[in-house]
Design an enzyme around this catalytic site. Sequence first.
Site, short mmCIF file in Angstrom:
data_model
loop_
_atom_site.label_atom_id
_atom_site.label_comp_id
_atom_site.label_asym_id
_atom_site.label_seq_id
_atom_site.Cartn_x
_atom_site.Cartn_y
_atom_site.Cartn_z
N TYR A 171 0.92 -1.29 -0.03
CA TYR A 171 0.12 0.13 -0.17
C TYR A 171 0.91 1.20 0.03
O TYR A 171 0.73 2.13 -0.85
CB TYR A 171 -1.00 -0.10 1.23
CG TYR A 171 -1.71 1.10 1.47
CD1 TYR A 171 -2.89 1.36 0.60
CD2 TYR A 171 -1.63 1.97 2.43
CE1 TYR A 171 -3.88 2.41 0.85
CE2 TYR A 171 -2.31 2.93 2.61
CZ TYR A 171 -3.61 3.27 1.95
OH TYR A 171 -4.29 4.16 2.14
N LYS A 175 0.83 4.16 -2.88
CA LYS A 175 0.37 5.58 -2.61
C LYS A 175 1.56 6.33 -2.76
O LYS A 175 1.34 7.78 -3.08
CB LYS A 175 -0.02 5.44 -1.11
CG LYS A 175 -1.34 4.85 -1.04
CD LYS A 175 -2.51 5.48 -1.95
CE LYS A 175 -4.03 5.27 -1.50
NZ LYS A 175 -4.84 5.68 -2.40
#
Length: 299
Positions: A171, A175
């Site tokens: 993640y 991101k």
Amino acid sequence: MAGIVDGRVVVITGAARGLGRAHALEFAAEGARVLVNDLGVERDGSGGASEPAREVVAEIRSGGGEAEANAADVADWDQAGAMIAQAVETWGRLDTLVCNAGFLRDRMLATMNEQEWDAIVRVHLKGHFAPARHAIAHWRDRSKAGEDVRGRLINTSSGAGLMGSIGQGNYAAAKAGVAALTIQQAAEWGRYGVRANAIAPDARTRMTAGIMYEEQAPQGWDDKDPANASPLVVWLGSDACDVTGRVFEIAGGALNVCDGWQHGHVVDVGRKYSAAEIAEAVHTSITASPSPAPVYGAG
């Protein structure tokens, strides 16, 4: 009284719950026509249902707003294109795209498997690029036809992507990619009348409730309410937005711009280094440069 985005056509991905739902309701309250996209998957990306998106559409319509539902997989190239086309065919154009869709498969990097990595990078990173790529084709064509295009793109990064987060390597990497993608889009697409920015929100959603924050909201002021981030997103998606290529953190009522990588102190010897000299140069540069923010969850 007209709202700040009155009449603008807005596509919001992952808009059935959490941050996306809050954004959709805020845009509608400010006069936008909203395409509510959501694949209806669970927190880990499993399953899928169209009912959640239709429920948000019904809520907007009950308040007198205009909305339509869409169930595209935003990381699927053709489905992302059809989603943008739906907004254009329904309302004649696209003005604002908010990329928000995503899910989590958290695990320490030492035990993460290939599927857990690929799924998260796909939905967050490709799921930002694919819709935006189709949106810019629409805006570019209009610009080349002589229109005064005022396209607005809002991406969703995260504190994990800006600072790192233990147990969320997939993640965090995705991101971080979103933040860099935003800078790139702003630099390349300004010539077509498009402003691209990103947010890194801190809120209680399906992805954070019961893990980072309590499941239930407290009485009174809730600084983790997803709706706290939506006024920023609406402004970034409006004609009034006069900034581009920036990432904004927002947590409750606190807002700040967040700079990315910056050049640190340069140590220049004017020739090729010897290996024996490197350690001193490295530590001199580190000492003279700002310290990085700590990784979330690091001991």
